[in-house]
Design a protein around this motif. Structure first.
Motif, short mmCIF file in Angstrom:
data_model
loop_
_atom_site.label_atom_id
_atom_site.label_comp_id
_atom_site.label_asym_id
_atom_site.label_seq_id
_atom_site.Cartn_x
_atom_site.Cartn_y
_atom_site.Cartn_z
N ILE A 286 0.82 -1.21 0.00
CA ILE A 286 0.00 0.00 0.00
C ILE A 286 0.86 1.26 0.00
CG2 ILE A 286 -1.97 -1.10 1.12
CD1 ILE A 286 -1.04 0.09 3.75
N GLU A 287 0.29 2.29 -0.57
CA GLU A 287 0.89 3.62 -0.54
C GLU A 287 -0.17 4.60 -0.04
OE1 GLU A 287 2.67 7.08 -3.53
OE2 GLU A 287 2.18 5.09 -4.30
N VAL A 288 0.20 5.41 0.95
CA VAL A 288 -0.74 6.38 1.50
C VAL A 288 -0.68 7.64 0.62
CG1 VAL A 288 -1.37 7.79 3.49
CG2 VAL A 288 -0.46 5.47 3.82
N THR A 289 -1.74 7.91 -0.09
CA THR A 289 -1.78 9.06 -0.98
C THR A 289 -2.37 10.30 -0.32
OG1 THR A 289 -3.92 8.33 -1.85
CG2 THR A 289 -1.94 7.59 -3.02
N LYS A 290 -3.18 10.09 0.74
CA LYS A 290 -3.77 11.23 1.43
C LYS A 290 -4.26 10.81 2.81
CE LYS A 290 -7.23 14.90 0.94
NZ LYS A 290 -8.35 15.43 0.12
N ARG A 291 -4.03 11.71 3.78
CA ARG A 291 -4.52 11.48 5.13
C ARG A 291 -5.43 12.64 5.52
NH1 ARG A 291 -1.56 8.14 8.71
NH2 ARG A 291 -2.25 9.54 10.38
#
Length: 337
Positions: A286-291
């Motif tokens: 997974i890659e976190v693109t927005k929090r």
């Protein structure tokens, strides 16, 4: 208009003769001359059942064929009648009758069941073979509990369960039982002792878990160090985007519940990429693109009270379960039920 009987009979006779002439429309004749309530309908009375009309009228209508024109006298006067059509009357009824087996059938059923019981007792190991030869249905029932009552295909059969758990009943024993629709010949094929499950019995539960772990290890080893696009290409899949994920409801669209994956994402920074992760339904990278941070509350009293109320409601059940787990309970209900 009031007429004497003689006048009425003379008028009716004249109309009868007119009605029998060729080309005369009976409905028009009735509409223009009838003194009865059916005059506006051209004298049409519709269909009626036998016995509905006065006797003379009834007999003429049902004793003559379609097309007959005639005159009858009743207490209501003189009637010129034409029979236009007839329909057969069909009576429909529901007949209920209890079907019970004859004494001959009952005796044969008992004889067959007893014969099968005796043959299987003589050779316990051939229960299924004898049943197949006799074209009897064998219903395997796995892992009955001591307080069970309903058996698949047989319904409520508490007596069979009690027999299976009787101290005198041994593996291989066979017994015939009376049931609602006949007889059941039962064989006890195995006993599961309380305690640690045997490796053979546990294999049905454990093997799928072991296979899943081995397969996950193989996938991780084969894709270690690869970029996300390369992993997707090499494994015939695509990179997907999951939005609006929360720890409270860790469900990934298309994958289902994945608390480990979602929890890992919440511990990562925006733009950061994870290692390969073993989830419930597969291997993830997974890659976190927005929090998006949760909004702050001015007052947490409502939330706090909700947690307090939920915890208080669990007290009774938690205390009960704690007492139950810490106690040595010998369940004797099966002896009396």
């Amino acid at each position: 208009m009031t007429r004497t009987k003689e006048e009425a009979e003379k008028e009716a006779t004249s109309l009868l003769a007119e009605a029998k002439k060729s080309g005369v429309v009976f409905a028009e004749l009735a509409r223009d001359n009838s003194d009865g309530p059916s005059a506006p309908n051209g004298g049409d009375l519709g269909y009626f059942q036998q016995g509905t009309m006065v006797p003379a009228f009834n007999d003429f209508a049902f004793d003559n064929p379609v097309g007959t024109i005639g005159m009858v006298e009743t207490d209501f006067g003189f009637h010129v009648i034409k029979i236009d059509d007839k329909e057969d009357l069909v009576q429909i009824a529901t007949l209920s009758r209890e079907i019970a087996a004859s004494e001959e059938t009952t005796n044969k059923l008992f004889t067959d069941a007893t014969k099968f019981e005796m043959e299987t007792i003589e050779d316990e190991g051939s229960f299924s073979d004898i049943a197949q030869k006799s074209e009897y249905l064998v219903r395997p029932v796995n892992k009955i509990k001591q307080l069970d009552e309903n058996l698949p295909g047989l319904g409520a059969q508490r007596g069979i369960v009690q027999w299976a758990f009787n101290d005198d009943t041994e593996v291989g024993d066979i017994k015939r039982f009376n049931i609602n629709d006949g007889y059941a010949v039962v064989q006890l094929t195995g006993v599961y002792s309380e305690g640690l499950m045997s490796a053979e019995d546990a294999s049905a539960t454990v093997l799928p878990i072991i296979r899943k772990e081995r397969k996950a290890a193989q996938i991780i080893a084969a894709n270690q160090g690869k970029a996300m696009d390369a992993i997707a290409s090499d494994n015939n899949t695509t990179v997907s985007t999951a939005s609006a994920l929360t720890v409270k409801s860790p469900t990934i669209p298309g994958a289902g519940s994945e608390p480990v994956v979602v929890g890992t994402a919440y511990g990562m920074k925006e733009g950061e990429t994870s290692d390969l992760l073993e989830g419930n339904t597969g291997i993830f990278k997974i890659e976190v693109t927005k929090r998006t941070e949760a909004p702050k509350l001015d007052n947490y009293a409502t939330y706090s009270n909700t947690l307090k109320t939920n915890a208080a409601n669990r007290v009774n059940s938690e205390v009960y379960n704690a007492l139950k787990e810490s106690s040595e309970i010998e369940d004797k209900r099966a002896t009396f039920y």
